[in-house]
Write a protein that holds these residues in place. Structure first.
Motif, PDB file in Angstrom:
ATOM      1  N   LEU A  55       0.850  -1.185   0.000  1.00 25.19           N
ATOM      2  CA  LEU A  55       0.000   0.000   0.000  1.00 25.19           C
ATOM      3  C   LEU A  55       0.884   1.233   0.000  1.00 25.19           C
ATOM      4  O   LEU A  55       1.765   1.369   0.855  1.00 25.19           O
ATOM      5  N   ASP A  56       0.638   2.148  -0.934  1.00 26.97           N
ATOM      6  CA  ASP A  56       1.388   3.404  -0.977  1.00 26.97           C
ATOM      7  C   ASP A  56       0.489   4.522  -0.464  1.00 26.97           C
ATOM      8  O   ASP A  56      -0.468   4.934  -1.126  1.00 26.97           O
ATOM      9  N   ALA A  57       0.782   5.002   0.743  1.00 25.99           N
ATOM     10  CA  ALA A  57       0.004   6.063   1.382  1.00 25.99           C
ATOM     11  C   ALA A  57       0.528   7.419   0.923  1.00 25.99           C
ATOM     12  O   ALA A  57       1.702   7.728   1.130  1.00 25.99           O
ATOM     13  N   GLY A  58      -0.323   8.219   0.304  1.00 22.99           N
ATOM     14  CA  GLY A  58       0.134   9.473  -0.287  1.00 22.99           C
ATOM     15  C   GLY A  58       0.849   9.191  -1.596  1.00 22.99           C
ATOM     16  O   GLY A  58       1.994   9.599  -1.797  1.00 22.99           O
ATOM     17  N   CYS A  59       0.167   8.490  -2.498  1.00 24.49           N
ATOM     18  CA  CYS A  59       0.806   7.947  -3.703  1.00 24.49           C
ATOM     19  C   CYS A  59       1.042   8.976  -4.792  1.00 24.49           C
ATOM     20  O   CYS A  59       1.702   8.682  -5.795  1.00 24.49           O
ATOM     21  N   ALA A  60       0.507  10.201  -4.633  1.00 20.44           N
ATOM     22  CA  ALA A  60       0.651  11.259  -5.648  1.00 20.44           C
ATOM     23  C   ALA A  60       0.238  10.722  -7.025  1.00 20.44           C
ATOM     24  O   ALA A  60      -0.803  10.093  -7.153  1.00 20.44           O
ATOM     25  N   MET A  61       1.069  10.934  -8.030  1.00 22.85           N
ATOM     26  CA  MET A  61       0.689  10.561  -9.398  1.00 22.85           C
ATOM     27  C   MET A  61       0.951   9.101  -9.736  1.00 22.85           C
ATOM     28  O   MET A  61       0.796   8.685 -10.879  1.00 22.85           O
ATOM     29  N   GLY A  62       1.391   8.314  -8.755  1.00 27.97           N
ATOM     30  CA  GLY A  62       1.549   6.878  -8.971  1.00 27.97           C
ATOM     31  C   GLY A  62       2.899   6.439  -9.478  1.00 27.97           C
ATOM     32  O   GLY A  62       3.072   5.277  -9.860  1.00 27.97           O
ATOM     33  N   PHE A  63       3.905   7.331  -9.443  1.00 28.33           N
ATOM     34  CA  PHE A  63       5.220   6.960  -9.972  1.00 28.33           C
ATOM     35  C   PHE A  63       5.814   5.769  -9.227  1.00 28.33           C
ATOM     36  O   PHE A  63       6.320   4.821  -9.840  1.00 28.33           O
ATOM     37  N   PHE A  64       5.776   5.819  -7.893  1.00 24.72           N
ATOM     38  CA  PHE A  64       6.348   4.704  -7.127  1.00 24.72           C
ATOM     39  C   PHE A  64       5.531   3.431  -7.307  1.00 24.72           C
ATOM     40  O   PHE A  64       6.098   2.337  -7.444  1.00 24.72           O
ATOM     41  N   MET A  65       4.220   3.537  -7.299  1.00 20.81           N
ATOM     42  CA  MET A  65       3.382   2.350  -7.452  1.00 20.81           C
ATOM     43  C   MET A  65       3.682   1.628  -8.764  1.00 20.81           C
ATOM     44  O   MET A  65       3.735   0.396  -8.812  1.00 20.81           O
ATOM     45  N   LYS A  66       3.871   2.401  -9.817  1.00 22.18           N
ATOM     46  CA  LYS A  66       4.188   1.787 -11.114  1.00 22.18           C
ATOM     47  C   LYS A  66       5.492   1.012 -11.053  1.00 22.18           C
ATOM     48  O   LYS A  66       5.600  -0.112 -11.563  1.00 22.18           O
ATOM     49  N   GLU A  67       6.514   1.601 -10.404  1.00 21.06           N
ATOM     50  CA  GLU A  67       7.801   0.922 -10.288  1.00 21.06           C
ATOM     51  C   GLU A  67       7.688  -0.306  -9.381  1.00 21.06           C
ATOM     52  O   GLU A  67       8.272  -1.358  -9.666  1.00 21.06           O
ATOM     53  N   ALA A  68       6.945  -0.184  -8.278  1.00 16.33           N
ATOM     54  CA  ALA A  68       6.788  -1.321  -7.364  1.00 16.33           C
ATOM     55  C   ALA A  68       6.046  -2.465  -8.018  1.00 16.33           C
ATOM     56  O   ALA A  68       6.364  -3.637  -7.792  1.00 16.33           O
ATOM     57  N   ARG A  69       5.061  -2.164  -8.841  1.00 18.99           N
ATOM     58  CA  ARG A  69       4.340  -3.213  -9.571  1.00 18.99           C
ATOM     59  C   ARG A  69       5.279  -3.956 -10.511  1.00 18.99           C
ATOM     60  O   ARG A  69       5.255  -5.194 -10.573  1.00 18.99           O
ATOM     61  N   ALA A  70       6.121  -3.219 -11.225  1.00 16.69           N
ATOM     62  CA  ALA A  70       7.094  -3.861 -12.115  1.00 16.69           C
ATOM     63  C   ALA A  70       8.104  -4.680 -11.319  1.00 16.69           C
ATOM     64  O   ALA A  70       8.629  -5.690 -11.811  1.00 16.69           O
ATOM     65  N   TRP A  71       8.371  -4.272 -10.080  1.00 16.08           N
ATOM     66  CA  TRP A  71       9.322  -4.972  -9.211  1.00 16.08           C
ATOM     67  C   TRP A  71       8.750  -6.291  -8.703  1.00 16.08           C
ATOM     68  O   TRP A  71       9.482  -7.166  -8.267  1.00 16.08           O
ATOM     69  N   GLY A  72       7.416  -6.415  -8.715  1.00 11.18           N
ATOM     70  CA  GLY A  72       6.789  -7.665  -8.290  1.00 11.18           C
ATOM     71  C   GLY A  72       5.747  -7.536  -7.208  1.00 11.18           C
ATOM     72  O   GLY A  72       5.166  -8.525  -6.766  1.00 11.18           O
ATOM     73  N   TRP A  73       5.474  -6.291  -6.757  1.00 10.16           N
ATOM     74  CA  TRP A  73       4.490  -6.080  -5.705  1.00 10.16           C
ATOM     75  C   TRP A  73       3.087  -5.933  -6.282  1.00 10.16           C
ATOM     76  O   TRP A  73       2.899  -5.373  -7.363  1.00 10.16           O
ATOM     77  N   SER A  74       2.103  -6.411  -5.549  1.00 10.10           N
ATOM     78  CA  SER A  74       0.701  -6.135  -5.836  1.00 10.10           C
ATOM     79  C   SER A  74       0.360  -4.833  -5.131  1.00 10.10           C
ATOM     80  O   SER A  74       0.407  -4.765  -3.897  1.00 10.10           O
ATOM     81  N   VAL A  75       0.032  -3.779  -5.890  1.00  7.37           N
ATOM     82  CA  VAL A  75       0.017  -2.434  -5.328  1.00  7.37           C
ATOM     83  C   VAL A  75      -1.382  -1.823  -5.262  1.00  7.37           C
ATOM     84  O   VAL A  75      -2.241  -2.068  -6.103  1.00  7.37           O
ATOM     85  N   GLU A  76      -1.579  -1.024  -4.215  1.00  8.75           N
ATOM     86  CA  GLU A  76      -2.759  -0.184  -4.032  1.00  8.75           C
ATOM     87  C   GLU A  76      -2.277   1.143  -3.448  1.00  8.75           C
ATOM     88  O   GLU A  76      -1.177   1.210  -2.874  1.00  8.75           O
ATOM     89  N   GLY A  77      -3.082   2.181  -3.557  1.00  7.45           N
ATOM     90  CA  GLY A  77      -2.659   3.460  -3.003  1.00  7.45           C
ATOM     91  C   GLY A  77      -3.803   4.430  -2.845  1.00  7.45           C
ATOM     92  O   GLY A  77      -4.919   4.193  -3.302  1.00  7.45           O
ATOM     93  N   TYR A  78      -3.502   5.551  -2.181  1.00 15.23           N
ATOM     94  CA  TYR A  78      -4.480   6.633  -2.039  1.00 15.23           C
ATOM     95  C   TYR A  78      -3.752   7.957  -1.893  1.00 15.23           C
ATOM     96  O   TYR A  78      -2.564   8.004  -1.521  1.00 15.23           O
ATOM     97  N   ASP A  79      -4.470   9.032  -2.207  1.00 11.65           N
ATOM     98  CA  ASP A  79      -3.896  10.368  -2.126  1.00 11.65           C
ATOM     99  C   ASP A  79      -5.036  11.372  -2.003  1.00 11.65           C
ATOM    100  O   ASP A  79      -6.121  11.140  -2.566  1.00 11.65           O
ATOM    101  N   PRO A  80      -4.828  12.491  -1.293  1.00 11.62           N
ATOM    102  CA  PRO A  80      -5.917  13.466  -1.153  1.00 11.62           C
ATOM    103  C   PRO A  80      -6.224  14.255  -2.422  1.00 11.62           C
ATOM    104  O   PRO A  80      -7.306  14.811  -2.561  1.00 11.62           O
ATOM    105  N   SER A  81      -5.266  14.320  -3.366  1.00 16.66           N
ATOM    106  CA  SER A  81      -5.461  15.097  -4.585  1.00 16.66           C
ATOM    107  C   SER A  81      -6.309  14.327  -5.592  1.00 16.66           C
ATOM    108  O   SER A  81      -5.913  13.269  -6.073  1.00 16.66           O
ATOM    109  N   ARG A  82      -7.464  14.884  -5.928  1.00 21.39           N
ATOM    110  CA  ARG A  82      -8.332  14.232  -6.910  1.00 21.39           C
ATOM    111  C   ARG A  82      -7.638  14.136  -8.268  1.00 21.39           C
ATOM    112  O   ARG A  82      -7.751  13.123  -8.966  1.00 21.39           O
TER     113      ARG A  82
END
Length: 307
Positions: free
Chosen positions: A114-141
């Protein structure tokens, strides 16, 4: 409207002034919250808690105003820094592997993150490619819409206190460059800890006012920014983790890549003439889009484990 607040870490009212305010006492605007647009070395007054040593801003804009500004944030200029962040996150993913005991070839299944404060998803994208099953949230719509639409990521609009987190569900929770923005860090970290599996890892990055760079630059330290409501050190992150029922097990210097053009734009905020000359030279040499490795900024990564 600005309000005086007790220490967000221990609740003490005893504090000492550290730096005077360098911005007017007014509500934060969305532009002041964006990484690319926020003025560096500009902040509300910074104090230090006499009891626990946390540095934090007080008085500060009221919580409702801060939350609404984050909801409206659209940091479009920071999209140009995607590649720099992708390069930066590789080292953090390697450290996560070691702390979480998931060492293996990039791309091999690693668990749920889980990426808390994921912003535009840059880290989540890299973590998914690394092998993680990813989810996230951010206050910015806007940021959530970008992460979902551009990268097909599972993301939600919200903050830690507003989203629903499944108990003991995640192997790893990350909060990169987030803790300095929080309003109620202890409550937030307790909730995140509850969403970790036993043995799970909570990983953060932030800056330290005890760092060499901060001690030398003092009130001109670049991470004294309008949206940073508090400033941690490795000692106070350890205390924050402890209050959440976690144990800090690793601290490492944070090494970051930045795009030359982005770095020079930040320089121009503080030294307009020098920045203009340097940007002209960078354009002449066609190096604005080069990525360079920087360290010594006083940023650190901290990792904690749930017992």
């Amino acid at each position: 409207m600005h309000v005086e607040v007790p220490c967000p870490l221990c609740g003490s009212e005893r504090r000492r002034s550290v730096y005077r305010a360098t911005r007017p006492q007014r509500d934060l605007t969305p532009d002041e919250l964006g990484c690319a647009t926020s003025p560096m070395a500009t902040s509300d007054a910074v104090v230090r808690c006499v009891e626990c040593g946390l540095y934090y801003t007080s008085p500060r804009p009221d919580d409702a105003g801060i939350r609404e500004a984050y909801a409206q944030l659209a940091d479009r200029e920071f999209l140009d820094e995607r590649r720099a962040r992708e390069l930066t996150y590789g080292r953090q993913l390697e450290a996560l592997d070691r702390v979480a005991g998931r060492v293996g070839a990039p791309g091999a299944p690693r668990g749920r993150l889980l990426d808390a404060g994921c912003a535009m998803g840059f880290f989540m994208k890299e973590a998914r490619a690394w092998g993680w099953s990813v989810e996230g949230y951010d206050p910015s719509r806007w940021a959530v819409q970008h992460a979902s639409g551009e990268y097909d990521l599972k993301v939600t609009v919200g903050t830690t206190d507003s989203v629903t987190l499944e108990p003991a569900a995640y192997d790893v929770i990350t909060a990169w460059d987030v803790v300095e923005h929080l309003l109620k860090p202890v409550e937030d970290f307790k909730k995140l800890a509850g969403a970790l599996k036993p043995g799970g890892v909570l990983a953060i990055s932030t800056h330290s006012l005890h760092s060499f760079a901060a001690r030398i630059l003092r009130s001109k330290y670049p991470f004294l920014m309008p949206m940073h409501t508090m400033h941690f050190t490795p000692q106070t992150t350890a205390l924050l983790f402890e209050k959440a029922g976690l144990k800090q097990v690793k601290v490492q210097p944070h090494h970051r890549y930045i795009r030359v053009g982005y770095g020079l734009s930040k320089l121009s905020q503080r030294l307009p003439r020098t920045g203009a000359v340097c940007r002209g030279i960078a354009r002449l040499l066609h190096i604005e889009d080069w990525h360079v490795f920087v360290t010594g900024l006083g940023i650190f990564d901290a990792f904690a484990v749930k017992g």
